[in-house]
Write a protein that holds these residues in place. Structure first.
Motif, mmCIF file in Angstrom:
data_model
loop_
_atom_site.group_PDB
_atom_site.id
_atom_site.type_symbol
_atom_site.label_atom_id
_atom_site.label_comp_id
_atom_site.label_asym_id
_atom_site.label_seq_id
_atom_site.Cartn_x
_atom_site.Cartn_y
_atom_site.Cartn_z
ATOM 1 N N UNK A 1 0.871 -1.287 -0.019
ATOM 2 C CA UNK A 1 -0.132 0.042 0.254
ATOM 3 C C UNK A 1 0.655 1.007 -0.025
ATOM 4 N N UNK A 2 0.453 2.125 -0.177
ATOM 5 C CA UNK A 2 1.285 3.236 -0.327
ATOM 6 C C UNK A 2 0.705 3.978 0.953
ATOM 7 N N UNK A 3 1.286 5.590 1.191
ATOM 8 C CA UNK A 3 0.811 5.637 2.421
ATOM 9 C C UNK A 3 -0.282 6.953 2.396
ATOM 10 N N UNK A 4 -0.916 6.589 1.408
ATOM 11 C CA UNK A 4 -2.573 7.561 1.957
ATOM 12 C C UNK A 4 -3.539 5.713 1.343
ATOM 13 N N UNK A 5 -2.943 5.232 1.441
ATOM 14 C CA UNK A 5 -3.417 3.307 1.414
ATOM 15 C C UNK A 5 -4.378 3.291 -0.096
ATOM 16 N N UNK A 6 -3.485 3.587 -1.020
ATOM 17 C CA UNK A 6 -3.707 2.827 -2.100
ATOM 18 C C UNK A 6 -3.485 1.804 -2.011
ATOM 19 N N UNK A 7 -3.972 0.673 -3.180
ATOM 20 C CA UNK A 7 -3.358 -0.047 -2.797
ATOM 21 C C UNK A 7 -2.318 -0.520 -4.431
ATOM 22 N N UNK A 8 -1.115 -0.906 -4.073
ATOM 23 C CA UNK A 8 -0.508 -1.113 -5.347
ATOM 24 C C UNK A 8 -0.172 -2.910 -5.998
ATOM 25 N N UNK A 9 -0.412 -2.899 -5.312
ATOM 26 C CA UNK A 9 0.012 -4.623 -5.528
ATOM 27 C C UNK A 9 -1.314 -5.880 -4.299
ATOM 28 N N UNK A 10 -1.535 -6.915 -4.501
ATOM 29 C CA UNK A 10 -2.046 -7.588 -4.001
ATOM 30 C C UNK A 10 -1.738 -9.369 -5.014
ATOM 31 N N UNK A 11 -1.208 -9.628 -3.650
ATOM 32 C CA UNK A 11 -0.434 -11.436 -3.726
ATOM 33 C C UNK A 11 -1.669 -12.191 -3.350
ATOM 34 N N UNK A 12 -1.660 -13.389 -3.854
ATOM 35 C CA UNK A 12 -2.338 -14.409 -3.318
ATOM 36 C C UNK A 12 -1.188 -15.193 -2.291
ATOM 37 N N UNK A 13 -1.257 -15.620 -1.729
ATOM 38 C CA UNK A 13 -0.481 -16.665 -0.561
ATOM 39 C C UNK A 13 -1.336 -18.028 -0.120
ATOM 40 N N UNK A 14 -0.405 -19.700 -0.681
ATOM 41 C CA UNK A 14 -1.479 -20.066 -0.408
ATOM 42 C C UNK A 14 -0.278 -21.335 0.202
ATOM 43 N N UNK A 15 -0.596 -21.906 0.758
ATOM 44 C CA UNK A 15 0.380 -23.097 0.912
ATOM 45 C C UNK A 15 1.173 -23.921 -0.502
ATOM 46 N N UNK A 16 -0.072 -24.430 -1.437
ATOM 47 C CA UNK A 16 0.876 -25.280 -2.559
ATOM 48 C C UNK A 16 1.408 -24.335 -3.774
ATOM 49 N N UNK A 17 0.905 -23.254 -3.816
ATOM 50 C CA UNK A 17 1.241 -22.156 -4.676
ATOM 51 C C UNK A 17 2.510 -21.820 -5.184
ATOM 52 N N UNK A 18 2.973 -21.774 -6.335
ATOM 53 C CA UNK A 18 4.224 -21.456 -6.682
ATOM 54 C C UNK A 18 4.687 -20.286 -6.823
#
Length: 782
Positions: free
Chosen positions: A506-523
Motif C-alpha cells: 500500500x502507498x502511504x495514503x492507502x492506495x493498493x499497489x499490489x495484491x499477492x495471493x498466498x496459498x500453501x501449495x502455490x508456486x
C-alpha cells in the motif's frame, strides 16, 4: 529521503563575527543531514558539510559558515551531491542585501517569502521587523542596486504580494463607495503610496491609498465618492506605488451587487467571490446570500460570476485569524462533509490529480472550492490537475464556502522529489518466503524489487496481510535502481493464515499497489510491471469472484457502448468495469484510474464489478495508450477488451454493422448506439483505418468503434474506383441524350403550336392536340 523537507530559513551575511545559516525542518520526524552540504555561489568547495548532524521535527539548526558569505551579494545552496534541495540569493532587485544589524529571514518558518528583518531569531520562530525607512531615503544597503524613487523604496519594504482585495461596495445605500483589503501575512504592512484603480486604466483617475494594515487583518479604503465604480460592471485594480498591478477583480452586470449588498470573498483573502447581504467592513466576511437572487441572471446559486487574477505568492494561505469576528464564524457547528483524493508523492513536474468530488454542504447549498498548493499558486474547482516544479513537502489547502454560509477547509501533505512518485513507481514483489512454506521463522522474508530507472522512497508505504496486520516502512527506506530490499519477519512481524491469505503493498495514503495471493501449495512467481505509468496489480484475476485491484487508462467511457460499463487498458490487457447503478465519477479518455472490485467475465472479456463510485480513484489525466495493431487473422480472444487498430476494405454494409477485410480475413465492425456512427458516410469499397474495442459477438469477433472519429476513410478499392468511373461515364451519356431530346421536343412543340394559332375551327384544334401528343410520345421513346 526526506531532505526536501529541510529549508534554508534565516541567513546572517553582515556580521562582526562569523556568518551563519539557519535551517528548518518541515517534516513530522527527525531528519538525518549527514549527506548534505551547504554551498555559496563559489563552486570550488562547500561552505560546510553537515556530516553527523540531524534536525528534529519542526525544529531549527544553526550552522556556522565562518565569513564565507559576501556582504553585497551571494547565494546559499543546500545540496545532496549535485541535487539542489533549496537555495536563496540576495543582492539583486528581488531581494536586497542586508546591512549591519539586519538578517535575511522567511516570513513564515520554512515556507514564507524572504525579507530583511532587524530581529534575528536564532533557533526560534522567525519574527519580521522591517527596517525603518527615513523620509526621502532608502534602507541602508550595500547592494549595488538601489531604488531610484521613493515609491520603489516603499515597494521594497512592503510585501504587496500578500495584500488582497477582500470586499467591494459599489452601490452604497448611503455614504461613499469603499473597498476592503486583507493582509495574508503575519506582519503589519504599510500601504502608503499604493493605488486603487477602475477599468479606465488611467493613472490620473486612480485613488491613492494610505495607512497600515495589521497582520491577518483588514483595511477599509474610502473612495470619497459614491460614483467612482460603475454599478453595472467595472474593475477594481490594486497597484503598488510604482503602478505594478497586484490584483484585479472584474465584475459584470450579472454579478454586480446592488444597494444593501457587497461583493465579498467566501473566505477572507482566498475564497471565491459571492454577492452577500451581510456587509462586514473591517471584519471577517460572513456570507449571507440574498433570499431572491438579484442581478444574477437566473443562476440560482447567488454566486457572482467574477474573475480574479490572483497574484502568485510564496506564502501559505493564512486560515486562522485571531479576531473576534473570525471567532464568531467558527461558532457554526455545521461543516462541509469532505471526500478528498490527492497524491501522496509526486516527481518534480509530474501532474497530480486533486479531487473533492463527493464533498457536500449538509445544508444543501452550492459549494465553491479554492485550492492553495503551498507553492504560491491557487486554483478553483472540484477536480484540479497540478504539478510542483521543485522538490519539497507541500501543504495543500482546499477551502470551501457554500451559498448557505457553510464553510470548511481541508489540508493534505504532498511529498515532491525524486523517488516519491507513487504513480510512476515500479516496485514489485520478488521472492516471498512465509510461514506457509515451513521455512523457519528466521528465514521468512518478503523481497521488494525496484524495476524503475530512478530510486524509490518507500517511507510510509505499508505491507498488510488479510487480517489487517501491517508493517510501515521507516523513513529513508530507499530502493536503488534495479536493486532489491528484503524484509524479514523479525522486522515486519507479519504472519499468514495457512488456509490462504493475501499480501498487499500500500502507498502511504492507502492506495493498493499490489495484491499477492498466498496459498500453501502455490508456486511463487515474481511479478513484473510495465515501463509505462500503469502499475501492474497482481491477483488471481481469472478466478470469478476474486477481489482485485487494477490500474489502467480509460479507453471507452460509460455511454459509448452501454451506460453501466466502461473500459480500461491495463498492462495485462483490456478490462470492462461494470456497475449496475451506473454511478461513476467524471471520467475522460486518458484518465489513469485505480479500480477495486471482484473479477468476472462477460462473453470472454474480463470484467471488474464494483458497487459504487468510491471503488474508482482517478490518479492522473491525459495518459496516452497506443492501440494494438494487428492483421485480422492474428486477432484472438486473448485480446478481448483491448483497443485495437485495423486497416482494410469495407466489403458489405448492413443496418448496424459492416464487414471489413484486410486480405487475411474479415471482421464485423459493430455500430453501438451510444457511439453514434453515421453509416451513410461510408460505401462498400472504402479503404478504412478503424480503432475500437475488441469484443465477442454472436458470430465471432467484433470491433466496436467508440465514435465516428474512430473510423477514417483512407481511400477506395480498385473495384470502387472503376465503378465510380463507369457511373460517371453513364451519367454523362444520359445527360447528353436528355438535353438533345429536350431540345428536339421543344422545336416540334413550337411548330405545332404555331400551326394551331393560324388554324381555325374545332376540328383543326383537335387534330393539332392529337399531333402534339403523338409527337411527345415519339420523343419520349427516343
Amino acid at each position: 529521503m526526506l531532505w526536501s523537507s529541510v529549508k534554508i530559513n534565516e541567513v546572517s551575511s553582515y556580521s562582526t563575527s562569523d556568518d551563519w545559516v539557519e535551517l528548518y525542518n518541515l517534516f513530522d520526524s527527525c531528519v538525518d543531514l549527514s549527506l548534505l552540504k551547504l554551498w555559496d555561489s563559489s563552486t570550488g568547495s562547500a561552505m560546510r558539510s553537515l556530516s553527523g548532524q540531524s534536525i528534529a521535527k519542526h525544529n531549527w539548526l544553526l550552522v556556522d559558515v565562518n565569513n564565507r558569505l559576501g556582504k553585497d551579494a551571494d547565494k546559499v545552496i543546500l545540496k545532496f551531491d549535485e541535487e539542489i534541495l533549496d537555495e536563496m540569493d540576495y543582492g539583486g532587485t528581488e531581494l536586497f542585501a542586508p546591512s549591519d544589524g539586519q538578517v535575511l529571514a522567511r516570513s513564515i518558518d520554512g515556507t514564507g517569502v524572504w525579507q530583511i528583518t532587524t530581529q534575528p531569531t536564532i533557533n526560534t520562530t522567525n519574527i519580521i521587523v522591517l527596517p525603518i525607512v527615513p523620509d526621502n531615503s532608502v534602507p541602508t544597503s550595500t547592494s549595488t542596486t538601489t531604488p531610484n524613487t521613493e515609491a520603489e523604496a516603499q515597494a521594497m519594504v512592503t510585501d504587496w504580494a500578500m495584500i488582497r482585495i477582500n470586499e467591494v461596495v459599489s452601490d452604497p445605500e448611503a455614504g461613499n463607495e469603499w473597498v476592503e483589503l486583507y493582509n495574508l501575512s503575519n506582519s503589519d504592512q504599510d500601504l502608503a503610496g499604493g493605488w486603487l484603480c477602475d477599468n479606465r486604466e488611467a493613472t490620473s483617475t486612480c485613488k491613492e491609498i494610505s495607512g497600515t494594515i495589521m497582520a491577518s487583518g483588514w483595511l477599509k479604503i474610502d473612495l470619497v465618492t459614491n460614483s467612482y465604480l460603475n454599478n453595472t460592471g467595472d474593475s477594481v485594480v490594486l497597484r503598488q506605488p510604482d503602478y505594478t498591478e497586484i490584483e484585479r477583480v472584474v465584475y459584470g452586470e450579472s454579478s454586480a451587487p446592488v444597494k444593501g449588498q457587497s461583493l465579498a470573498r467566501g473566505i477572507d483573502g482566498t475564497g471565491n467571490w459571492v454577492i452577500t447581504i451581510n456587509i462586514t467592513a473591517g471584519a471577517a466576511n460572513i456570507i449571507v446570500v440574498p433570499a431572491i437572487p438579484i442581478n444574477t441572471g437566473g443562476g440560482g446559486s447567488g454566486s457572482g460570476s467574477v474573475e480574479s487574477n490572483a497574484v502568485k505568492v510564496s506564502v501559505p494561505v493564512v486560515k486562522k485569524i485571531a479576531t473576534t469576528s473570525t471567532a464568531a464564524v467558527e461558532k457554526d457547528s455545521v461543516k462541509i462533509v469532505w471526500k478528498m483524493q490527492s497524491p501522496y508523492g509526486l516527481a518534480p513536474g509530474e501532474m497530480g490529480l486533486f479531487s473533492v468530488v463527493g464533498s457536500a454542504d449538509p445544508r444543501g447549498g452550492v459549494v465553491d472550492y479554492v485550492w492553495s498548493f503551498g507553492d504560491g499558486t491557487t486554483s478553483t474547482g472540484q477536480i484540479i490537475s497540478h504539478a510542483f516544479v521543485t522538490s519539497g513537502i507541500y501543504v495543500v489547502d482546499v477551502f470551501a464556502s457554500s451559498t448557505t454560509g457553510t464553510k470548511g477547509d481541508k489540508s493534505v501533505k504532498v511529498f515532491v522529489g525524486l523517488g516519491f512518485s507513487v504513480a510512476q513507481a515500479q516496485v514489485v514483489f520478488g521472492e516471498i518466503k512465509t510461514n506457509l512454506e515451513s521455512v523457519g521463522y528466521d528465514n521468512e522474508s518478503i523481497e521488494l524489487i525496484n524495476r524503475a530507472t530512478t530510486t524509490q522512497n518507500l517511507a510510509g508505504w505499508k505491507l498488510k496481510n488479510k487480517a489487517g496486520d501491517e508493517f510501515v516502512f521507516l523513513p529513508n527506506t530507499v530502493i536503488s535502481v534495479s536493486s532489491s530490499l528484503k524484509f524479514y519477519r523479525a522486522v515486519t512481524h507479519l504472519s499468514f493464515n495457512k488456509d490462504g491469505d493475501t499480501l498487499k503493498l500500500l502507498s502511504p495514503n492507502n492506495q493498493t499497489l499490489i495484491i499477492y495471493d498466498l496459498t500453501k501449495s502455490e508456486e511463487k512467481k515474481n511479478l513484473t510491471t510495465s515501463s509505462t505509468t500503469i502499475n501492474k496489480v497482481a491477483v488471481k484475476s481469472s478466478t470469478t469472484g476474486a477481489w482485485t485491484v487494477a490500474r489502467g487508462v480509460v479507453t471507452a467511457l460509460p455511454g459509448n457502448f452501454g451506460v453501466q460499463y466502461f473500459y480500461i487498458q491495463t498492462v495485462d490487457g483490456g478490462r470492462q468495469v461494470y456497475q449496475y447503478k451506473k454511478d461513476f465519477p467524471p471520467l475522460a479518455v486518458g484518465d489513469l484510474v485505480e479500480v477495486r472490485g471482484t473479477m468476472s467475465e462477460i462473453s470472454g472479456t474480463k470484467r471488474i464489478k464494483i458497487s459504487n463510485r468510491n471503488q474508482i480513484d482517478i490518479l492522473s489525466t491525459a495518459q496516452k495508450i497506443d492501440p494494438v495493431t494487428s492483421e485480422l487473422a492474428e486477432l484472438g480472444v486473448e485480446s478481448l477488451g483491448d483497443v485495437v487498430q485495423i486497416k482494410g476494405e469495407i466489403t458489405e454494409i448492413k443496418s448496424n454493422f459492416m464487414y471489413v477485410d484486410d486480405g487475411t480475413t474479415e471482421i464485423e465492425v459493430y455500430f453501438k448506439q451510444g457511439a453514434k456512427i453515421d453509416k451513410k458516410q461510408f460505401v462498400e469499397g472504402n479503404l478504412v483505418e478503424i480503432n475500437g474495442v475488441l469484443a465477442q459477438g454472436k458470430n465471432g469477433l467484433q470491433i466496436w468503434p467508440r465514435s465516428q472519429a474512430d473510423i477514417i476513410v483512407t481511400g477506395a478499392s480498385e473495384d470502387l474506383i472503376k465503378k465510380q468511373q463507369l457511373s460517371a461515364g453513364a451519367n454523362t451519356s444520359k445527360d447528353t441524350a436528355e438535353k438533345y431530346l429536350t431540345a428536339t421536343a421543344g422545336g416540334i412543340t413550337t411548330l405545332i403550336l404555331g400551326f394551331l394559332m393560324r388554324a381555325r375551327g374545332a376540328l383543326v384544334v383537335g387534330v393539332g392536340k392529337k399531333a402534339v401528343s403523338l409527337a411527345m410520345r415519339l420523343i419520349g421513346r427516343g
